[in-house]
Enzyme design. Structure first.
Site, mmCIF file in Angstrom:
data_model
loop_
_atom_site.group_PDB
_atom_site.id
_atom_site.type_symbol
_atom_site.label_atom_id
_atom_site.label_comp_id
_atom_site.label_asym_id
_atom_site.label_seq_id
_atom_site.Cartn_x
_atom_site.Cartn_y
_atom_site.Cartn_z
ATOM 1 C CG ASP A 339 -0.048 -0.232 2.397
ATOM 2 O OD1 ASP A 339 1.019 -0.818 2.513
ATOM 3 O OD2 ASP A 339 -0.516 0.608 3.456
ATOM 4 C CD GLU A 340 -1.122 4.723 2.951
ATOM 5 O OE1 GLU A 340 -1.880 5.780 3.064
ATOM 6 O OE2 GLU A 340 -0.261 4.382 4.168
ATOM 7 C CD1 TRP A 406 -5.519 -0.237 1.432
ATOM 8 C CD2 TRP A 406 -6.446 1.731 2.414
ATOM 9 N NE1 TRP A 406 -4.898 0.622 1.113
ATOM 10 C CE2 TRP A 406 -5.134 1.994 1.359
ATOM 11 C CE3 TRP A 406 -6.835 2.819 3.034
ATOM 12 C CZ2 TRP A 406 -4.443 3.071 1.271
ATOM 13 C CZ3 TRP A 406 -6.295 4.027 2.702
ATOM 14 C CH2 TRP A 406 -5.053 4.147 2.084
ATOM 15 C CE1 TYR A 431 -9.012 0.274 6.721
ATOM 16 C CE2 TYR A 431 -7.622 2.308 6.980
ATOM 17 C CZ TYR A 431 -7.454 1.060 6.430
ATOM 18 O OH TYR A 431 -6.793 0.466 5.610
ATOM 19 C CG ASP A 433 -7.654 3.912 12.210
ATOM 20 O OD1 ASP A 433 -8.670 3.334 11.407
ATOM 21 O OD2 ASP A 433 -6.491 4.183 11.743
ATOM 22 C CD GLU A 484 -1.279 5.553 12.407
ATOM 23 O OE1 GLU A 484 -2.005 4.713 12.821
ATOM 24 O OE2 GLU A 484 -1.037 5.522 11.059
HETATM 25 C C1 ACM Z 1 -3.570 1.436 4.570
HETATM 26 O O1 ACM Z 1 -4.559 1.978 5.212
HETATM 27 N N1 ACM Z 1 -2.697 2.100 3.969
HETATM 28 C C2 ACM Z 1 -3.709 0.119 4.249
#
Ligand code: ACM
Length: 549
Positions: A339-340, A406, A431, A433, A484
């Site tokens: 990812d990212e 995601w 998510y 979070d 985080e």
């Molecule tokens: C992600 O939230 N970067 C998998």
């Protein structure tokens, strides 16, 4: 005077009587809701300290598990015996029966309370564990001498084969004892997969022998950001933070999970999210002359260089490390992240550009796919299948790779249409979070708003796939917990409960059996008492915060 006497007398009587005369929890409270419950109005089975657990040999570990759980929950200490002709006699039993004839689905169980016995039938560990979890919900959450469980027949199996919960142990790490507790939470809710996010920009959390600096350097960051990463000016706590799980600890967790029917998918996130790696081994980065730190802030994407350079040392590293980790984890699936991955560091790096040319790759997206396919190859040599976040589909990828999406429905539809199996883990609403209220005083979260009803009403299969008869590509769903802003065990619990309970019903129960009003009733009567029994925190204001608020 008289009323006081009566009150004292009644209290005395009750305190004596309750332990002897406890009826079971209601079968109507079982969560997630079972497929089929047939109540037999006739009688009940009495389980007291003289009853025996009798198990077929396949379920010895689950018999011990039941014994331990029942004792902790009720104080009833039942002996457990293998089902052999010379087993000791008892008038009542809890039977754990291996049955691959009447049990015709994976993870299925039946639970029958009738005559003198409670009988759970299953043909795999998962099925037996779920039967035990259902049975435990029929016992009260208090110390008792005996329980009368009304006659009933339950037939139950999951709607989806993949039912996952993720935990990021990089941004904040949690002790092994809490990882086990988290696995117990999963097992209670009939999840079958724990996705263990073990590496990221802010740390490595797994012992690696072949590249020891991953533990001496990558596992530690100088300090940790305080508050939200967008706050100005940024503030740090000045305290070194880190650690990693040893291989022995990881094996302990794997064994613990396996008794509870939970598979563990480790994630080593590449080729982005690699800042901790390049802090220890800068020769694997696009700027080998740079001294990188292990990240101390959050939200690195496109802001700080955290990608691997495609060079021989990097591929040697990936092959060695992935194979070392693959040797530790028994489950057939392995998550390689993906990812990212910011493309800007590769764009600016002549070595990466030359690699793209030399390997006839289209562009940086092609390079990302190249990384994924190399690692998939190393893992295939170890008999593993791979899972990656949906961005790995930016290039052309073999359909044997499972996609964890995601993004939104659109990305799920694209992946399924291209022939990939898909796990839905959309940021909205899975998510955990993200905020579960809009109360400005709620505990800090990254952003977003995923209240309980949004989770409960989530449908993993997009209508567009159902219409095209492609629904079988969606194998299930997962909620993710990035940490985080989750620095304590209590905060983990606060963020997952009761949303995780809602997701369990999405993934386990037949869609037509879902009912949010009844779900909330069960939360109040049976599940919140369970959180309390666990001494777990939870978000209490779920009635007040709904998707339309
Ligand atoms: C992600 O939230 N970067 C998998």
């Amino acid at each position: 005077m008289r009323s006081t006497f009566i009150r004292i007398f009644t209290t005395a009587l009750l305190s004596l009587a309750i332990p002897f005369l406890t009826t079971a929890q209601s079968v109507d409270d079982i969560t997630p809701r079972p497929v089929e419950v047939i109540k037999e109005a006739r009688g009940h089975v009495t389980i007291d300290g003289k009853a025996h657990i009798v198990f077929d040999k396949q379920f010895g570990a689950q018999a011990d598990f039941l014994k331990e759980m029942l004792s902790a929950q009720t104080g009833l200490n039942l002996p457990a015996y293998p089902n052999t002709p010379d087993k000791p006699k008892a008038s009542h039993h809890i039977r754990l029966v291996f049955d691959n004839k009447t049990i015709d689905k994976a993870e299925m169980y039946t639970l029958t309370v009738s005559g003198k016995d409670v009988t759970i039938r299953a043909k795999d560990t998962g099925g037996m564990v779920y039967g035990i979890q259902t049975l435990l919900q029929l016992f009260p959450l208090k110390q008792v001498r005996e329980v009368k469980i009304p006659d009933v027949h339950i037939k139950d199996y999951p709607r989806f084969s993949y039912r996952g919960m993720h935990l990021d142990v990089v941004r904040h790490m949690f002790p092994v004892e809490f990882i086990k507790k988290y696995i117990d939470y999963l097992a209670f809710h009939k999840f079958n997969t724990f996705h263990w996010h073990l590496t990221d920009d802010q740390g490595w959390r797994i012992e690696i022998e072949s590249y020891p600096k991953l533990n001496t350097i990558s596992s530690w960051r100088k300090e940790t950001l305080i508050g939200h990463f967008k706050d100005e000016p940024a503030r740090y706590d000045g305290t070194r933070y880190g650690g990693y799980y040893t291989k022995d600890e990881i094996l302990e967790v794997i064994n613990y999970a396996s008794v509870r029917g939970i598979n563990i998918i480790p994630e080593i996130d590449i080729p982005g999210h690699s800042r901790a790696t390049i802090a220890a081994y800068p020769e694997l980065s696009t700027r080998p002359d740079t001294t990188w730190n292990v990240a101390t802030t959050w939200g690195m994407y496109n802001r700080q260089n955290n990608v691997l350079q495609p060079n021989p040392a990097t591929f040697q590293f990936l092959e060695t490390v992935f194979k070392e980790v693959a040797d530790l984890f028994p489950y057939e699936y392995f998550h390689l992240g993906g990812d990212e991955t910011s493309k800007k560091w590769w764009k600016a790096d002549p070595v990466s550009q030359q690699f793209i040319k030399d390997h006839n790759l289209k562009d940086e997206k092609g390079l990302q796919t190249y990384f994924v396919e190399q690692v998939a190859g190393y893992l295939a040599a170890k008999g593993k299948k791979v899972i990656g976040w949906h961005e790995i589909l930016e290039g052309d990828l073999s359909t044997s790779t499972l996609i964890m999406n995601w993004g939104g429905e659109k990305e799920g539809i694209t992946a399924a249409t291209r022939g990939h199996q898909v796990i839905m883990a959309p940021g909205k609403p899975l998510y955990f979070d993200h905020y579960q209220s809009k109360d400005p005083n709620d505990s800090l979260a990254i952003h977003g708003y995923n209240p309980l009803d949004a989770v409960y009403n989530f449908e993993p299969i997009p209508a567009a796939l159902r219409e095209r008869k492609l629904d079988h590509y969606i194998i299930g769903a997962q909620a993710n917990l990035w940490t985080e802003y989750i620095g304590s065990e209590a905060k983990v619990e606060y963020m997952v409960f009761p949303r995780m309970t809602a997701l369990s019903e999405v993934l386990w129960s037949p869609a037509e059996k879902k009912n949010f009003t009844d779900f909330k009733r069960r939360l109040n009567t049976a599940i919140i008492p369970r959180y309390t029994f666990w001494k777990a925190k939870y978000f209490p204001n779920f009635e007040q915060w709904t998707a339309d608020k």
